[in-house]
Enzyme design. Structure first.
Site, PDB file in Angstrom:
ATOM      1  NE  ARG A   1      -3.463  -0.519   2.691  1.00  0.00           N
ATOM      2  CZ  ARG A   1      -4.229  -0.769   3.746  1.00  0.00           C
ATOM      3  NH1 ARG A   1      -4.605   0.221   4.539  1.00  0.00           N
ATOM      4  NH2 ARG A   1      -4.606  -1.994   4.028  1.00  0.00           N
TER       5      ARG A   1
ATOM      6  CG  HIS B   1     -11.050  -6.552   9.433  1.00  0.00           C
ATOM      7  ND1 HIS B   1     -11.096  -6.642   8.061  1.00  0.00           N
ATOM      8  CD2 HIS B   1     -10.141  -5.586   9.711  1.00  0.00           C
ATOM      9  CE1 HIS B   1     -10.250  -5.767   7.535  1.00  0.00           C
ATOM     10  NE2 HIS B   1      -9.663  -5.117   8.508  1.00  0.00           N
TER      11      HIS B   1
ATOM     12  CE  LYS C   1      -7.255  -4.779   2.299  1.00  0.00           C
ATOM     13  NZ  LYS C   1      -8.570  -4.594   2.950  1.00  0.00           N
TER      14      LYS C   1
ATOM     15  CG  ASP D   1     -11.955  -5.277   4.332  1.00  0.00           C
ATOM     16  OD1 ASP D   1     -12.151  -4.142   4.816  1.00  0.00           O
ATOM     17  OD2 ASP D   1     -10.817  -5.676   3.982  1.00  0.00           O
ATOM     18  NE  ARG D   2     -11.413  -1.267   8.394  1.00  0.00           N
ATOM     19  CZ  ARG D   2     -11.206  -0.244   9.225  1.00  0.00           C
ATOM     20  NH1 ARG D   2     -11.147  -0.428  10.513  1.00  0.00           N
ATOM     21  NH2 ARG D   2     -11.061   0.972   8.749  1.00  0.00           N
TER      22      ARG D   2
ATOM     23  CB  SER E   1      -8.135  -0.688   2.950  1.00  0.00           C
ATOM     24  OG  SER E   1      -8.828  -1.205   4.055  1.00  0.00           O
ATOM     25  CG  HIS E   2      -9.075   1.999   6.719  1.00  0.00           C
ATOM     26  ND1 HIS E   2      -8.556   0.722   6.633  1.00  0.00           N
ATOM     27  CD2 HIS E   2      -8.271   2.675   7.571  1.00  0.00           C
ATOM     28  CE1 HIS E   2      -7.484   0.641   7.419  1.00  0.00           C
ATOM     29  NE2 HIS E   2      -7.289   1.817   7.991  1.00  0.00           N
TER      30      HIS E   2
ATOM     31  CG  ASP F   1     -13.484  -0.792   5.087  1.00  0.00           C
ATOM     32  OD1 ASP F   1     -14.358  -1.500   4.548  1.00  0.00           O
ATOM     33  OD2 ASP F   1     -12.297  -1.149   5.182  1.00  0.00           O
TER      34      ASP F   1
ATOM     35  CG  ASP G   1     -11.529  -2.843   1.259  1.00  0.00           C
ATOM     36  OD1 ASP G   1     -11.827  -2.331   2.361  1.00  0.00           O
ATOM     37  OD2 ASP G   1     -10.673  -3.739   1.150  1.00  0.00           O
TER      38      ASP G   1
END
Length: 469
Positions: A18, A329, A116, A246-247, A106-107, A242, A244
């Protein structure tokens, strides 16, 4: 044609690659990741790689370079297009892919992006990411070849599978969804028309500039719009994602936030009905209340290291049906596939709330009340941060303290507990305290401060704490 590429060192993280687009992360990096990761897949006896991307402005060009790199190594690439990270995980599992890569920041803020990865259905992280960097730097990749590319649309299959595990019957809940301009917007509009109830979507349009607010539901200020909407519309609950998806973030009918460990208590009680004695995993930042409540519900609580890849690996090892982190998560392996998926977690939460006789706020209010600090992060040199943890741990051992060293140090006292750990992804130390009373919390903060000062660090800023949790 010979290949060699060196990544900016800061972009190779513990759980992913990242960086800041155009500065520490480029399209050349994306090509190199494709070329090198596909070489690893092929060296592992595989050939197929699934690739997806999120809603960030830089994602399409990074995805294209990534695909080109993987194809140049001879991989057979399946592109699933734009969608949430969990949809990429779902595609990897259902297509039985040898490898999978998601282009996502992501966030992180809008100017970041990243990658990822999964190899043979498992998280690709830690030493594996370092090894990928080494192979790229030395040019140790398979000879250039011509792979194949095909594009599929897996959205409908993913949505159908999500809906299969909704178990709330026909009760019509009123739900506010704050998409936060995240890539979940592509899924939500088609998903929600097939769920019972009234569904209100905020910031539904996928927009990589994130104009409404930062896409991180663990920060209370990012949930103010959702809280206001839940109160105004008298909704049963509010859900946030978030960048993407996943949270998850969760708000009850009174507009109060349920944090990651409280969400896990709600889910654990339900999962343990079908899996009595099951191991429920949470990270070291979670409240003691969670571990106590899991035990009360007939489960086996297990405290583990922070990090979605580490949690997933531990779940597989212990055959845990459910796990979660304070960061939101949530991992299901009872009916789902063991990966973190905020949209799936939402479906399961809705099922539970629909079956409850009381509102969600009654669940929250009935939990034992503690007073805690938020997660406190303060700068500490990358080389120094782990040394500080070692020094603190050594002193605590000499004092015969009640301490867990699973991930940093978590110290139990009659007043509650405090935690100090080194971040795996940034040059920071992370601290948290949870007290049984206001005075107890002060005692814990003092104990933590003393240890930091003994290692030559300044007192952290404890301001902006949660009133209770």
């Amino acid at each position: 044609m010979s290949f060699r590429h060196t990544f900016e060192a800061t972009s190779l993280r513990e759980y992913d690659i990242r960086g800041i687009v155009g500065k520490t992360l480029t399209v050349e990096d994306a090509y190199a990741i494709g070329r090198t990761f596909a070489s690893i897949v092929i060296g592992n006896g595989g050939k197929t790689v699934v690739i997806g991307y999120d809603g960030r402005l830089s994602s399409p060009s990074l995805e294209e370079a990534l695909v080109n790199g993987a194809v140049a190594s001879g991989a057979d690439v399946t592109r699933i297009g734009r969608g949430p990270t969990p949809m990429l995980y779902f595609a990897s599992v259902t297509l039985k892919a040898d490898g999978a890569i998601m282009v996502t920041g992501s966030h992180n803020p809008a100017n970041y992006n990243g990658f990822k990865m999964m190899l043979a259905g498992k998280p690709f992280f830690g030493e594996q990411i370092k090894h990928l960097g080494h192979l790229s730097h030395t040019g140790e990749v398979v000879p250039e070849a011509k792979g194949t590319v095909k594009t599929i649309d897996i959205k409908e299959q993913y949505i159908t599978r999500l809906l299969k595990d909704y178990d709330g019957g026909d009760r019509k809940l009123k739900v506010v969804w704050d998409n936060g301009n995240s890539v979940a917007g592509d899924i939500l509009k088609d998903l929600l028309v097939r769920l019972p109830g009234e569904h209100i979507i905020l910031n539904g349009e996928v927009d990589g500039n994130f104009p409404a607010h930062h896409p991180d539901p663990t920060v209370a200020s990012n949930l103010t719009q959702l809280i206001d909407a839940v109160k105004k519309d008298k909704a049963d609950l509010g859900i946030a994602f978030d960048g993407d998806a996943d949270r998850i973030g969760l708000v009850d009918d009174k507009g109060e936030i349920l944090w990651g460990d409280q969400i896990l208590v709600l889910l654990a009680r339900d999962v343990l009905k079908q899996h009595p004695g099951g191991t429920i995993i949470a990270d070291v930042k979670a409240s003691q209340v969670l571990f106590d409540e899991v035990k009360k519900a007939g489960g086996e609580p297990l405290m583990w290291r922070t990090g979605h890849s580490l949690i997933k690996s531990k779940m597989a090892e212990t055959k845990s049906p459910l796990a979660g982190e304070m960061s939101g998560h949530i991992f299901f392996a009872d009916k789902w596939y063991g990966f973190d998926d905020a949209i799936y977690a939402s479906i399961r939460v809705l099922g539970i709330v629909a079956r409850m006789k009381e509102p969600l706020s009654a669940f929250r209010e009935a939990l034992p009340q503690t007073i805690s600090t938020p997660e406190i992060r303060f700068d500490c040199d990358d080389h120094r941060k782990f040394k500080v943890i070692e020094e603190v741990a050594e002193r605590l051992r000499k004092d015969s303290a009640d301490v867990s060293e699973i991930d940093g140090v978590r110290v139990n006292t009659p007043d509650g507990w405090w935690l100090l750990r080194a971040s795996n992804t940034q040059a920071v130390l992370v601290a948290r305290c949870e007290g049984k009373s206001a005075q107890g919390l002060e005692n814990l903060k003092n104990a933590l401060t003393i240890q930091l000062e003994k290692s030559g660090l300044e007192k952290p800023d404890f301001s902006g704490e949660n009133a209770g949790h």
